[in-house]
Motif scaffolding. Structure first.
Motif, mmCIF file in Angstrom:
data_model
loop_
_atom_site.group_PDB
_atom_site.id
_atom_site.type_symbol
_atom_site.label_atom_id
_atom_site.label_comp_id
_atom_site.label_asym_id
_atom_site.label_seq_id
_atom_site.Cartn_x
_atom_site.Cartn_y
_atom_site.Cartn_z
ATOM 1 N N LEU A 152 -16.597 -5.023 4.782
ATOM 2 C CA LEU A 152 -15.894 -5.039 3.501
ATOM 3 C C LEU A 152 -16.282 -3.837 2.641
ATOM 4 N N SER A 153 -17.568 -3.511 2.593
ATOM 5 C CA SER A 153 -18.001 -2.373 1.770
ATOM 6 C C SER A 153 -17.525 -1.052 2.354
ATOM 7 N N ARG A 154 -17.525 -0.948 3.678
ATOM 8 C CA ARG A 154 -17.033 0.265 4.327
ATOM 9 C C ARG A 154 -15.534 0.433 4.080
ATOM 10 N N ALA A 155 -14.781 -0.675 4.132
ATOM 11 C CA ALA A 155 -13.346 -0.611 3.861
ATOM 12 C C ALA A 155 -13.087 -0.185 2.423
ATOM 13 N N GLN A 156 -13.858 -0.732 1.478
ATOM 14 C CA GLN A 156 -13.688 -0.354 0.077
ATOM 15 C C GLN A 156 -13.989 1.126 -0.127
ATOM 16 N N GLU A 157 -15.004 1.623 0.575
ATOM 17 C CA GLU A 157 -15.327 3.046 0.508
ATOM 18 C C GLU A 157 -14.160 3.902 0.999
ATOM 19 N N LEU A 158 -13.501 3.462 2.084
ATOM 20 C CA LEU A 158 -12.362 4.208 2.624
ATOM 21 C C LEU A 158 -11.151 4.140 1.689
ATOM 22 N N VAL A 159 -10.999 3.038 0.970
ATOM 23 C CA VAL A 159 -9.931 2.950 -0.031
ATOM 24 C C VAL A 159 -10.119 4.042 -1.072
ATOM 25 N N GLU A 160 -11.352 4.215 -1.504
ATOM 26 C CA GLU A 160 -11.640 5.170 -2.578
ATOM 27 C C GLU A 160 -11.631 6.618 -2.113
ATOM 28 N N THR A 161 -12.054 6.850 -0.876
ATOM 29 C CA THR A 161 -12.188 8.235 -0.407
ATOM 30 C C THR A 161 -11.046 8.706 0.477
ATOM 31 N N LYS A 162 -10.206 7.782 0.940
ATOM 32 C CA LYS A 162 -9.138 8.175 1.861
ATOM 33 C C LYS A 162 -7.808 7.528 1.510
ATOM 34 N N PHE A 163 -7.663 6.242 1.756
ATOM 35 C CA PHE A 163 -6.347 5.599 1.681
ATOM 36 C C PHE A 163 -5.768 5.565 0.271
ATOM 37 N N GLY A 164 -6.614 5.559 -0.743
ATOM 38 C CA GLY A 164 -6.116 5.536 -2.112
ATOM 39 C C GLY A 164 -5.959 6.896 -2.744
ATOM 40 N N THR A 165 -6.129 7.965 -1.971
ATOM 41 C CA THR A 165 -6.064 9.319 -2.528
ATOM 42 C C THR A 165 -4.696 9.956 -2.298
ATOM 43 N N ASP A 166 -4.312 10.837 -3.198
ATOM 44 C CA ASP A 166 -3.069 11.597 -3.024
ATOM 45 C C ASP A 166 -3.161 12.530 -1.820
ATOM 46 N N GLU A 167 -4.350 13.006 -1.560
ATOM 47 C CA GLU A 167 -4.528 13.908 -0.418
ATOM 48 C C GLU A 167 -4.101 13.251 0.888
ATOM 49 N N TRP A 168 -4.443 11.966 1.044
ATOM 50 C CA TRP A 168 -4.046 11.243 2.257
ATOM 51 C C TRP A 168 -2.574 10.854 2.202
ATOM 52 N N LEU A 169 -2.141 10.306 1.067
ATOM 53 C CA LEU A 169 -0.764 9.830 0.960
ATOM 54 C C LEU A 169 0.234 10.960 1.167
ATOM 55 N N TYR A 170 -0.055 12.127 0.573
ATOM 56 C CA TYR A 170 0.916 13.225 0.623
ATOM 57 C C TYR A 170 0.512 14.291 1.645
ATOM 58 N N ARG A 171 -0.250 13.924 2.647
ATOM 59 C CA ARG A 171 -0.624 14.911 3.675
ATOM 60 C C ARG A 171 0.610 15.410 4.413
ATOM 61 N N VAL A 172 1.657 14.554 4.473
ATOM 62 C CA VAL A 172 3.003 15.007 4.827
ATOM 63 C C VAL A 172 3.842 14.691 3.587
ATOM 64 N N HIS A 174 -6.136 -3.598 3.335
ATOM 65 C CA HIS A 174 -5.673 -3.930 4.685
ATOM 66 C C HIS A 174 -5.716 -2.697 5.594
ATOM 67 N N LEU A 175 -5.216 -1.588 5.092
ATOM 68 C CA LEU A 175 -5.159 -0.368 5.898
ATOM 69 C C LEU A 175 -6.565 0.134 6.223
ATOM 70 N N ALA A 176 -7.458 0.043 5.247
ATOM 71 C CA ALA A 176 -8.834 0.477 5.485
ATOM 72 C C ALA A 176 -9.525 -0.433 6.493
ATOM 73 N N LEU A 177 -9.282 -1.737 6.413
ATOM 74 C CA LEU A 177 -9.883 -2.658 7.372
ATOM 75 C C LEU A 177 -9.405 -2.386 8.791
ATOM 76 N N ASP A 178 -8.164 -1.979 8.946
ATOM 77 C CA ASP A 178 -7.673 -1.636 10.281
ATOM 78 C C ASP A 178 -8.532 -0.547 10.908
ATOM 79 N N GLN A 179 -8.849 0.478 10.136
ATOM 80 C CA GLN A 179 -9.685 1.552 10.668
ATOM 81 C C GLN A 179 -11.105 1.054 10.939
ATOM 82 N N VAL A 180 -11.662 0.326 9.990
ATOM 83 C CA VAL A 180 -13.047 -0.136 10.122
ATOM 84 C C VAL A 180 -13.215 -1.047 11.334
#
Length: 349
Positions: A328-348, A114-120
């Motif tokens: 859908l494929s772009r959103a899945q890519e963002l899940v793997e490279t951004k929204f599902g990563t600790d780097e993004w989650l814990y950026r604060v 859902h979060l990735a689709l918002d960006q896409v």
């Protein structure tokens, strides 16, 4: 130049003007508002005439206020609404009717998707590859969604979040934490071009995007209103909150989560809601701040969503659409490279 602004919960303000030598000329304010005495309208026109085109909204509103006759009454609009309309005319803002709105409802999805689709989808609209859209979310699982600038450790109790099965994710918009129980949350996103909110302050644009939702709730018998900056509320308590993100390519994401029903005690265990945050809300309990739609309407969640969609369709038009394979494929890519990563989650952290 021509500008229009429908005051959320109020009336339509229209401004027609010309520009000569860098100043406003031939200014005519009109609309379906109420104004007393009659001569106050001519006073507003005169106050606007001659202002520099670079005047900001605060300056324009001050000029209007200063020109009003003593005892003048403005009903359904304000000096600030006139200022917004002038800025929209100068910046050639668009209106809802300038677009063919689409609705997409892809069914239950993982929170990260859902979060990735918002960006896409916001990017697609900003780039002009998609017409503006309305999307209602179906949640496949519980979650806590924190704002872009929130601290994970300050907002979430990790022990209770894990105990009760609420994974944490971070969205691209600001604002506060969303406590999501799939059957109890009503969430929607609007993806629009920046031209639609051209000349509006952030505060005005929040209410502008959510006016259809407030109207739908009122039609269902709820005394709903918009409480600045980003709450939808009723006399019984807060119903939901909005967040917004404006992208560099001209796309605007505006999304809202409302409580259909809620386990207030569970929410208080999972979220760290401090006294400071509640200090200006007139309550000591986070559970009491949120009053679910179920208790105020007696309707099912699906019936409420259907009413909201029908209201939007009646106001702005809607055609059915689906997500593309690329989206859908772009959103899945963002899940793997951004929204599902600790780097993004814990950026604060």
């Amino acid at each position: 130049m021509h500008g229009e602004f429908k005051v959320p919960g109020g009336k339509l303000v229209v401004v027609d003007l010309s520009v000569t030598g860098g100043r406003l000329t031939d200014v005519r304010v009109s609309g379906d508002f109420f104004l007393e005495p009659d001569e106050a309208l001519a006073a507003i026109d005169a106050a606007l005439t001659g202002l520099p085109v670079e005047s900001d909204a605060k300056t324009i509103a001050a000029a209007v206020t200063a020109a009003l006759p003593e005892g003048a009454t403005m009903f359904g609009f304000s000096a600030e609404a006139v200022a917004t309309t002038v800025r929209r005319a100068l910046q050639r803002a668009t209106s809802w009717s300038d677009y063919e709105w689409q609705i997409v409802q892809p069914g239950p999805l993982d929170p990260l998707m859902h979060l990735a689709l918002d960006q896409v989808l916001a990017e697609e609209v900003g780039d002009g590859r998609r017409t503006p859209m309305l999307r209602f979310w179906e949640w496949a699982s519980p979650a806590v969604i924190i704002g872009s600038f929130q601290s994970v450790q300050n907002e979430v109790d990790p022990v209770n979040a894990e105990k009760y099965g609420f994974p944490v994710a971070r969205r691209i918009s600001g604002g506060g934490a969303m406590f999501i129980e799939p059957a109890n949350a009503v969430t929607y996103s609007i993806y629009a071009p920046a031209d639609l909110v051209q000349g509006m302050s952030f505060a005005d644009s929040y209410a502008f995007f959510d006016e259809f939702a407030v109207q739908a709730l009122r039609d269902l018998g709820i005394e709903a209103s918009y409480v600045p900056l980003n709450d939808i509320a009723s006399p019984q308590g807060k119903i939901g909150g909005a967040a917004q993100k404006r992208l560099g390519n001209g796309g605007v994401l505006h999304h809202v989560t409302m409580a259909y029903d809620i386990d207030g005690d569970r929410m208080a265990e999972v979220l760290r809601i401090g006294r400071e945050k509640l200090s200006d809300k007139g309550t000591k309990s986070a559970a009491k701040r949120v009053d679910p739609l179920r208790s105020q309407t007696g309707l099912s969640r699906a019936e409420i969503i259907d009413k909201m969609i029908d209201t939007f369709r009646g106001l702005h038009g809607l055609t059915e659409s689906t997500l593309t394979d690329f989206e859908l494929s772009r959103a899945q890519e963002l899940v793997e490279t951004k929204f599902g990563t600790d780097e993004w989650l814990y950026r604060v952290p």
